[in-house]
Design an enzyme around this catalytic site. Structure first.
Site, PDB file in Angstrom:
ATOM      1  N   HIS A   1      -5.357   7.904 -16.549  1.00  0.00           N
ATOM      2  CA  HIS A   1      -6.428   6.965 -16.879  1.00  0.00           C
ATOM      3  C   HIS A   1      -6.065   6.090 -18.078  1.00  0.00           C
ATOM      4  CE1 HIS A   1      -9.683   8.018 -14.110  1.00  0.00           C
ATOM      5  NE2 HIS A   1      -9.244   9.270 -14.178  1.00  0.00           N
TER       6      HIS A   1
ATOM      7  N   ARG B   1      -0.677  -2.448  12.732  1.00  0.00           N
ATOM      8  CA  ARG B   1       0.318  -1.492  13.223  1.00  0.00           C
ATOM      9  C   ARG B   1      -0.129  -0.068  12.876  1.00  0.00           C
ATOM     10  NH1 ARG B   1       5.536   0.525  11.381  1.00  0.00           N
ATOM     11  NH2 ARG B   1       7.017   0.623  13.134  1.00  0.00           N
TER      12      ARG B   1
ATOM     13  N   HIS C   1      -2.509   7.407  -4.659  1.00  0.00           N
ATOM     14  CA  HIS C   1      -2.633   6.240  -3.785  1.00  0.00           C
ATOM     15  C   HIS C   1      -2.638   4.989  -4.648  1.00  0.00           C
ATOM     16  CE1 HIS C   1      -5.688   3.145  -2.683  1.00  0.00           C
ATOM     17  NE2 HIS C   1      -4.932   3.054  -1.619  1.00  0.00           N
TER      18      HIS C   1
ATOM     19  N   ASN D   1      -2.790   0.466  -4.035  1.00  0.00           N
ATOM     20  CA  ASN D   1      -2.802  -0.675  -3.125  1.00  0.00           C
ATOM     21  C   ASN D   1      -3.051  -1.936  -3.930  1.00  0.00           C
ATOM     22  OD1 ASN D   1      -4.912  -2.594  -1.521  1.00  0.00           O
ATOM     23  ND2 ASN D   1      -3.324  -1.835  -0.152  1.00  0.00           N
ATOM     24  N   VAL D   2      -2.283  -2.978  -3.669  1.00  0.00           N
ATOM     25  CA  VAL D   2      -2.547  -4.298  -4.243  1.00  0.00           C
ATOM     26  C   VAL D   2      -2.383  -5.321  -3.118  1.00  0.00           C
ATOM     27  CG1 VAL D   2      -2.073  -3.930  -6.693  1.00  0.00           C
ATOM     28  CG2 VAL D   2      -0.156  -4.255  -5.138  1.00  0.00           C
ATOM     29  N   ARG D   3      -3.299  -6.269  -3.052  1.00  0.00           N
ATOM     30  CA  ARG D   3      -3.301  -7.159  -1.890  1.00  0.00           C
ATOM     31  C   ARG D   3      -3.960  -8.499  -2.240  1.00  0.00           C
ATOM     32  NH1 ARG D   3      -7.062  -3.301  -1.797  1.00  0.00           N
ATOM     33  NH2 ARG D   3      -9.238  -3.930  -1.544  1.00  0.00           N
TER      34      ARG D   3
ATOM     35  N   SER E   1       0.855  -1.185   0.000  1.00  0.00           N
ATOM     36  CA  SER E   1       0.000   0.000   0.000  1.00  0.00           C
ATOM     37  C   SER E   1       0.887   1.229   0.000  1.00  0.00           C
ATOM     38  CB  SER E   1      -0.909   0.002   1.229  1.00  0.00           C
ATOM     39  OG  SER E   1      -1.744   1.146   1.224  1.00  0.00           O
TER      40      SER E   1
ATOM     41  N   HIS F   1     -20.597  11.797   2.983  1.00  0.00           N
ATOM     42  CA  HIS F   1     -21.085  12.839   3.879  1.00  0.00           C
ATOM     43  C   HIS F   1     -20.984  14.231   3.268  1.00  0.00           C
ATOM     44  CE1 HIS F   1     -16.761  12.600   4.573  1.00  0.00           C
ATOM     45  NE2 HIS F   1     -16.788  13.793   5.126  1.00  0.00           N
TER      46      HIS F   1
ATOM     47  N   HIS G   1       2.464  12.191  -1.144  1.00  0.00           N
ATOM     48  CA  HIS G   1       1.993  13.571  -1.049  1.00  0.00           C
ATOM     49  C   HIS G   1       3.140  14.514  -1.450  1.00  0.00           C
ATOM     50  CE1 HIS G   1      -1.802  12.691   1.000  1.00  0.00           C
ATOM     51  NE2 HIS G   1      -1.148  11.899   1.834  1.00  0.00           N
TER      52      HIS G   1
END
EC number: 1.3.3.3
Length: 305
Positions: free
Chosen positions: A151, A266, A112, A114-116, A98, A181, A102
């Site tokens: 893209h 963590r 950002h 993430n691969v999991r 992950s 929200h 910035h």
């Protein structure tokens, strides 16, 4: 069945390659990533190990983290079974990379990725496994050509997996990275997928690799192109305000953050995604016709390619 050795070699290699590419942009006089290996012993809420690599105060990247983790737990947290209640109570093993980067310059977007992979087991039942991940772009002062490049790179990476795969995962990303929200997108999207196990392990792993491998060519050229544009306090102030949206999403809606915190992960590694300088204002609106207002005009989902 998931092969942990093969996955581990890929994920740790991906982490190493992305860090090297980011440090190359920092240059010889720029920042370096701090390497922080960690381990949680069996018997704690979550057992396993990982390596969190952090850069702070770099020449280009104000803060960023690229983290690898391989953990095991006695029971899947609520965030992982909300849509699959039949898996509640199963033990699990999860592994992945992950990252969030910035940049200091408001003209360089945050990104950002993430691969999991995750496997959930229960005595007497077939193991359930799946892959997930994606990447998305969060600009502050957007450049249409940069968004199109991001893209287009995502689309090219997913072409081998079906003509409609990119469209489905782009739509999923637009819907996922949305602040309910505020009724507002976090950024300009990218691709996102979860619970992926269709077509077998080999196909799903290959798709996950395609997403992970395409991050650097999708994002880092944008930083190289925009990092030298002059900016002032006005631009930094707006960047800090918009970073507030990033914090709100990660702490309220993001499944990965919730999974980590609920499973006893963590905390330092989980919250590495948060930017270092953030501001909030009460009911602030950009003035019509300003560069700041142009961001809001580009946030609505569209076919950028």
């Amino acid at each position: 069945m998931i092969d942990s050795t093969v996955l581990g070699e890929y994920f740790t290699g991906l982490q190493t390659r992305i860090i090297a590419a980011a440090e190359a942009i920092e240059g010889p006089d720029g920042g370096k990533f701090r390497v922080d290996p960690w381990e949680k012993e069996a018997g704690q809420t979550l057992a396993g190990k990982g390596c969190t690599c952090i850069i702070e105060g770099g020449r280009v990247f104000e803060r960023g983290g690229v983290a690898f983790s391989h953990v095991r737990g006695a029971a899947l947290p609520v965030s992982a079974t909300a849509k699959r209640p039949e898996l509640a109570g199963r033990s699990f093993e999860a592994m992945g990379v992950s990252l969030v980067l910035h940049p200091e310059s408001p003209y360089c977007p945050t990104a950002h990725m993430n691969v999991r992979a995750l496997v959930a087991t229960k005595a007497g039942a077939e193991p359930a496994w799946w892959f997930g991940g994606g990447m998305d772009l969060t600009p502050y002062y957007p450049f249409a050509e940069d968004i199109r490049h991001f893209h287009a790179t995502c689309k090219q990476a997913l072409l081998p997996f079906g003509d409609d795969t990119h469209a489905r995962y782009k739509k999923w990303c637009d819907e996922y990275f949305f602040l309910k929200h505020r009724q507002e997108p976090r950024g300009v999207g990218g691709v996102f997928f979860d619970d992926l196990n269709e077509g077998g392990f080999t196909r799903c792993f290959a798709l996950t690799q395609a997403v992970g491998d395409s991050f650097a060519p999708a994002y880092l050229p944008l930083i190289e192109k925009r990092q030298a544009i002059p900016y002032g306090e006005r631009e930094r102030d707006f960047q800090a305000y918009r970073r507030g949206r990033y914090v709100e999403f990660n702490l309220v809606w993001d499944r990965g953050t919730l999974f980590g915190l609920q499973s006893g992960g963590r905390t330092e590694s989980i919250l590495m995604s948060l930017p270092p300088i953030v501001k909030w204002r009460y009911d602030w609106q950009p003035e019509a016709g300003t560069a700041e207002a142009s961001l809001y005009e580009m946030l609505a989902p569209r076919d950028w390619v």
